[in-house]
Design a protein around this motif. Structure first.
Motif, PDB file in Angstrom:
ATOM      1  N   PRO A 422       0.823  -1.211   0.000  1.00 53.46           N
ATOM      2  CA  PRO A 422       0.000   0.000   0.000  1.00 53.46           C
ATOM      3  C   PRO A 422       0.858   1.262   0.000  1.00 53.46           C
ATOM      4  O   PRO A 422       1.956   1.293   0.546  1.00 53.46           O
ATOM      5  N   ASN A 423       0.333   2.290  -0.646  1.00 59.08           N
ATOM      6  CA  ASN A 423       0.972   3.605  -0.632  1.00 59.08           C
ATOM      7  C   ASN A 423       0.617   4.294   0.672  1.00 59.08           C
ATOM      8  O   ASN A 423      -0.555   4.408   1.002  1.00 59.08           O
ATOM      9  N   ILE A 424       1.598   4.760   1.412  1.00 61.66           N
ATOM     10  CA  ILE A 424       1.347   5.424   2.685  1.00 61.66           C
ATOM     11  C   ILE A 424       1.715   6.903   2.549  1.00 61.66           C
ATOM     12  O   ILE A 424       2.814   7.247   2.117  1.00 61.66           O
ATOM     13  N   MET A 425       0.793   7.785   2.925  1.00 61.30           N
ATOM     14  CA  MET A 425       1.080   9.220   2.916  1.00 61.30           C
ATOM     15  C   MET A 425       2.193   9.504   3.928  1.00 61.30           C
ATOM     16  O   MET A 425       2.107   9.109   5.092  1.00 61.30           O
ATOM     17  N   THR A 426       3.246  10.194   3.478  1.00 62.31           N
ATOM     18  CA  THR A 426       4.430  10.396   4.315  1.00 62.31           C
ATOM     19  C   THR A 426       4.788  11.876   4.386  1.00 62.31           C
ATOM     20  O   THR A 426       4.880  12.552   3.359  1.00 62.31           O
ATOM     21  N   PHE A 427       5.012  12.355   5.609  1.00 60.80           N
ATOM     22  CA  PHE A 427       5.428  13.739   5.849  1.00 60.80           C
ATOM     23  C   PHE A 427       6.834  13.721   6.449  1.00 60.80           C
ATOM     24  O   PHE A 427       7.095  12.987   7.401  1.00 60.80           O
ATOM     25  N   GLN A 428       7.731  14.537   5.887  1.00 59.98           N
ATOM     26  CA  GLN A 428       9.129  14.583   6.344  1.00 59.98           C
ATOM     27  C   GLN A 428       9.372  15.854   7.164  1.00 59.98           C
ATOM     28  O   GLN A 428       9.004  16.957   6.742  1.00 59.98           O
ATOM     29  N   PHE A 429      10.022  15.676   8.333  1.00 60.85           N
ATOM     30  CA  PHE A 429      10.375  16.813   9.178  1.00 60.85           C
ATOM     31  C   PHE A 429      11.886  16.803   9.428  1.00 60.85           C
ATOM     32  O   PHE A 429      12.615  15.976   8.872  1.00 60.85           O
ATOM     33  N   TYR A 430      12.349  17.718  10.260  1.00 55.05           N
ATOM     34  CA  TYR A 430      13.776  17.800  10.566  1.00 55.05           C
ATOM     35  C   TYR A 430      14.224  16.576  11.368  1.00 55.05           C
ATOM     36  O   TYR A 430      13.419  15.845  11.940  1.00 55.05           O
ATOM     37  N   ASN A 431      15.550  16.370  11.402  1.00 54.13           N
ATOM     38  CA  ASN A 431      16.167  15.260  12.154  1.00 54.13           C
ATOM     39  C   ASN A 431      15.607  13.891  11.748  1.00 54.13           C
ATOM     40  O   ASN A 431      15.493  12.985  12.568  1.00 54.13           O
ATOM     41  N   ASP A 432      15.228  13.770  10.487  1.00 58.99           N
ATOM     42  CA  ASP A 432      14.736  12.499   9.929  1.00 58.99           C
ATOM     43  C   ASP A 432      13.451  12.011  10.601  1.00 58.99           C
ATOM     44  O   ASP A 432      13.149  10.817  10.603  1.00 58.99           O
ATOM     45  N   ILE A 433      12.700  12.930  11.210  1.00 60.32           N
ATOM     46  CA  ILE A 433      11.409  12.568  11.787  1.00 60.32           C
ATOM     47  C   ILE A 433      10.368  12.513  10.668  1.00 60.32           C
ATOM     48  O   ILE A 433      10.277  13.418   9.840  1.00 60.32           O
ATOM     49  N   LYS A 434       9.587  11.442  10.665  1.00 55.17           N
ATOM     50  CA  LYS A 434       8.543  11.281   9.655  1.00 55.17           C
ATOM     51  C   LYS A 434       7.209  10.959  10.325  1.00 55.17           C
ATOM     52  O   LYS A 434       7.188  10.331  11.389  1.00 55.17           O
ATOM     53  N   ILE A 435       6.156  11.413   9.669  1.00 54.03           N
ATOM     54  CA  ILE A 435       4.804  11.053  10.102  1.00 54.03           C
ATOM     55  C   ILE A 435       4.138  10.318   8.947  1.00 54.03           C
ATOM     56  O   ILE A 435       4.129  10.810   7.817  1.00 54.03           O
ATOM     57  N   PHE A 436       3.586   9.134   9.244  1.00 54.11           N
ATOM     58  CA  PHE A 436       2.926   8.313   8.224  1.00 54.11           C
ATOM     59  C   PHE A 436       1.427   8.301   8.492  1.00 54.11           C
ATOM     60  O   PHE A 436       1.000   8.184   9.648  1.00 54.11           O
ATOM     61  N   VAL A 437       0.636   8.386   7.431  1.00 55.11           N
ATOM     62  CA  VAL A 437      -0.821   8.431   7.560  1.00 55.11           C
ATOM     63  C   VAL A 437      -1.450   7.355   6.677  1.00 55.11           C
ATOM     64  O   VAL A 437      -1.243   7.339   5.462  1.00 55.11           O
ATOM     65  N   GLY A 438      -2.206   6.447   7.300  1.00 53.03           N
ATOM     66  CA  GLY A 438      -2.967   5.451   6.544  1.00 53.03           C
ATOM     67  C   GLY A 438      -4.396   5.929   6.370  1.00 53.03           C
ATOM     68  O   GLY A 438      -5.040   6.307   7.355  1.00 53.03           O
ATOM     69  N   LYS A 439      -4.905   5.897   5.134  1.00 47.85           N
ATOM     70  CA  LYS A 439      -6.216   6.507   4.881  1.00 47.85           C
ATOM     71  C   LYS A 439      -7.303   5.503   4.533  1.00 47.85           C
ATOM     72  O   LYS A 439      -8.406   5.883   4.163  1.00 47.85           O
ATOM     73  N   ASN A 440      -7.001   4.218   4.608  1.00 45.26           N
ATOM     74  CA  ASN A 440      -8.040   3.197   4.447  1.00 45.26           C
ATOM     75  C   ASN A 440      -7.611   1.963   5.218  1.00 45.26           C
ATOM     76  O   ASN A 440      -6.519   1.929   5.796  1.00 45.26           O
ATOM     77  N   GLN A 539      -2.874  22.527   5.144  1.00 38.76           N
ATOM     78  CA  GLN A 539      -2.429  22.894   3.796  1.00 38.76           C
ATOM     79  C   GLN A 539      -0.935  23.201   3.779  1.00 38.76           C
ATOM     80  O   GLN A 539      -0.239  22.888   2.811  1.00 38.76           O
ATOM     81  N   LYS A 540      -0.431  23.805   4.870  1.00 41.65           N
ATOM     82  CA  LYS A 540       1.002  24.064   4.958  1.00 41.65           C
ATOM     83  C   LYS A 540       1.787  22.752   5.026  1.00 41.65           C
ATOM     84  O   LYS A 540       2.826  22.595   4.377  1.00 41.65           O
ATOM     85  N   LEU A 541       1.284  21.795   5.817  1.00 45.45           N
ATOM     86  CA  LEU A 541       1.931  20.481   5.883  1.00 45.45           C
ATOM     87  C   LEU A 541       1.927  19.796   4.523  1.00 45.45           C
ATOM     88  O   LEU A 541       2.931  19.195   4.106  1.00 45.45           O
ATOM     89  N   LEU A 542       0.784  19.872   3.828  1.00 49.48           N
ATOM     90  CA  LEU A 542       0.660  19.235   2.515  1.00 49.48           C
ATOM     91  C   LEU A 542       1.582  19.884   1.497  1.00 49.48           C
ATOM     92  O   LEU A 542       2.073  19.237   0.569  1.00 49.48           O
ATOM     93  N   THR A 543       1.831  21.176   1.657  1.00 51.84           N
ATOM     94  CA  THR A 543       2.683  21.899   0.706  1.00 51.84           C
ATOM     95  C   THR A 543       4.166  21.742   1.021  1.00 51.84           C
ATOM     96  O   THR A 543       4.976  21.490   0.123  1.00 51.84           O
ATOM     97  N   GLU A 544       4.523  21.832   2.319  1.00 50.73           N
ATOM     98  CA  GLU A 544       5.938  21.900   2.694  1.00 50.73           C
ATOM     99  C   GLU A 544       6.534  20.578   3.172  1.00 50.73           C
ATOM    100  O   GLU A 544       7.741  20.373   3.050  1.00 50.73           O
TER     101      GLU A 544
END
Length: 550
Positions: A422-440, A539-544
């Protein structure tokens, strides 16, 4: 409530598409693909530029446009495709003309010193592709049948005729009279009801018919609006809909509009199935709960049996009933008896009824629990479908295919589909911190039980259906925890509400109930954070910060 979904290809939109097609001619045809029962793809080249021209005669989504999308070749043999390959491969599309301002193109193609005409008729359910020789005789048609719009024959060697008489209407670029109160569809060539409503609306706002047609004639864009009635678009903004507009280059826009429509069609189909299943589960649950009430007195049978065994020596034979005092309550119980049996035999009979009643009660309770889990599962699916986009919808369909509610699509390898991660929505932050979001459910199950590490932090809205969110650390800072909770709240049933409770814990504390539907978890020790979903922050998270979109 979603409504009908349709392709708004009319003659005037095709008039604008024709301009861009003509600028890329002549075009050499390298290969002809069959994509589906209703779609072909001409793979070719114009000067140094590679081009792919897709033609669809789907009853709802017929279209023609240059595309940059990747399509898989259909494995099904098709006589018409073989015919096109035989006559047109390595040929050159020299020119094309639109029949008036109607939904018909005629491509002039030369191949091995022979000239052919390829008619593309995008007439809704009567759409067709017809190959014609120099003598105007039909060589073959994708649909070899009588066109419902006329009595013409589309069999090989029959003379080609246009589907119907186009006289009696005006050319909208050279009008003589305009009746503003009358639908423009009946007055002019090339109008769809949608475009007619838009121009009549604009004229009521003070624009002239000529000004609007000049705007349309200059347009190289496609303007798209999403409404309850479906995806609607044209080459001028549809201002009468009063909806937010998106604009795209006209060829790209056709691909985007089709993709959005197919997603909506799939979503609506899945929603219909899910809601039907919810109705079935509600009815089944009601019947099961009624059945539990009916067998719920089985404990009384054991009391009867115990009393009969205790007092059997005091009871005469062949009596129809006995009145005995209950050990626990002291009340006098009236116990029906079978006169053919002794008191002991009646006791044994009541014990048997007790055992059967207890077994039935246990099974009914299990079925009720399972039914409630299934009902909750379909509630979660319904919520996710309301938020679903693109790949989310496809993964929900895959999930329902696995459960047997849909058959896998023929043109896709079942093994590849089953092994696809499955494709997982992934957000990248500083210090290699990531947030993953499952939508189904597929994404949630994969993210929580297969992808995330045991020490990662897991988040989910409290008491509602929504996304599983994972932060790839056990100790995120306050800002990262806030973003994770915000995403969990935003991709949930209650994203538009006030303060939202979001539970969070380490992944290792979660459990998956045996036999539970995909995506369902049980929380152990956890904490709660309150957040208020903010559109501007999302929207800022989705953009940046978004690096991979599900």
């Amino acid at each position: 409530m979603r409504g009908g979904i349709f392709m708004a290809f009319d003659g005037l939109l095709m008039h604008q598409l024709a301009k861009e097609i003509k600028t890329n001619l002549p075009m050499t045809i390298h290969k002809i693909f069959q994509i589906s029962d209703t779609e072909i793809l001409l793979d070719g080249q114009s000067n140094e530029r590679k081009l792919r021209l897709i033609i669809s005669i789907h009853s709802q989504n017929n279209r023609i446009n240059f595309t940059e999308e990747n399509y898989s070749e259909s494995k099904q043999e098709n006589e018409f495709l073989i015919l096109l390959e035989k006559h047109l491969r390595a040929g050159v599309i020299q020119s094309m003309e639109q029949v008036g301002v109607e939904r018909i193109y005629c491509f002039q193609i030369s191949a091995r010193a022979v000239r052919f005409s390829l008619y593309i008729e995008l007439l809704g359910k009567d759409a067709n592709i017809i190959l014609v020789d120099e003598a105007n005789n039909i060589i073959g048609a994708m649909k070899e049948s009588l066109c419902k719009a006329s009595t013409r024959t589309l069999s090989p060697e029959a003379a080609y005729h246009l589907p119907f008489d186009y006289s009696g209407k005006q050319n909208p670029f050279r009008p003589t009279t305009i009746h503003q109160a009358e639908s423009l569809v009946t007055q002019f060539h090339g109008f769809s009801p949608l475009l007619s409503r838009e121009i009549q609306y604009r004229m009521q706002q003070g624009q002239s018919f000529g000004e609007i047609m000049d705007e349309l004639n200059r347009s190289d864009k496609l303007y798209l609006s999403e409404t309850e009635q479906g995806i609607q678009f044209h080459c001028i903004p549809l201002t009468h809909l009063g909806r937010k507009l998106s604009s795209y280059p006209i060829m790209e826009g056709v691909d985007i509009a089709l993709y959005k429509m197919q997603t909506r069609q799939q979503t609506d189909s899945l929603l219909k199935l899910v809601r039907n299943e919810l109705i079935k589960r509600a009815r089944k649950l009601s019947k099961l709960e009624q059945a539990v009430l009916e067998v719920g007195h089985f404990e009384q049978y054991r009391t009867y049996a115990d009393l009969l065994y205790t007092y059997y020596h005091l009871l005469p034979r062949n009596v129809a009933s006995a009145d005995l005092k209950d050990f626990m309550t002291g009340e006098l119980l009236h116990i029906p008896l079978d006169t053919k049996l002794s008191a002991k035999q009646n006791a044994q009979k009541y014990y048997e009824k007790y055992r059967k009643g207890k077994m039935a009660h246990t099974k009914l309770k299990e079925q009720i629990m399972l039914c409630k889990m299934e009902k909750d599962y379909f509630f979660r699916l319904e919520s996710r479908l309301e938020l679903a986009e693109g790949i989310d919808v496809l993964e929900i369909r895959r999930e329902l295919e696995k459960l047997g509610y849909f058959k896998a699509k023929k043109n896709q390898s079942t093994k590849k589909r089953q092994n696809r991660k499955p494709n997982i929505m992934t957000f990248q932050f500083y210090n290699d911190i990531k947030i993953f979001v499952g939508k189904n459910s597929i994404q949630n199950d994969y993210l929580t039980f297969h992808y995330a590490k045991k020490e990662d932090l897991w988040l989910h809205v409290k008491s509602y259906h929504g996304a599983h969110v994972v932060i790839n650390t056990a100790t995120p800072d306050e800002e990262t925890l806030y973003y994770g909770a915000l995403l969990a709240a935003y991709y949930s049933q209650i994203k538009g509400s006030g303060p939202v409770e979001v539970n969070y814990c380490q992944v290792k504390t979660l459990k998956k109930p045996k036999g539970a539907p995909m995506g369902l978890v049980l929380l152990g020790a956890h904490k709660t954070i309150y957040v208020r979903p903010k559109e501007e922050v999302i929207q800022k998270l989705l953009t940046e910060n978004l690096v991979q979109k599900a």
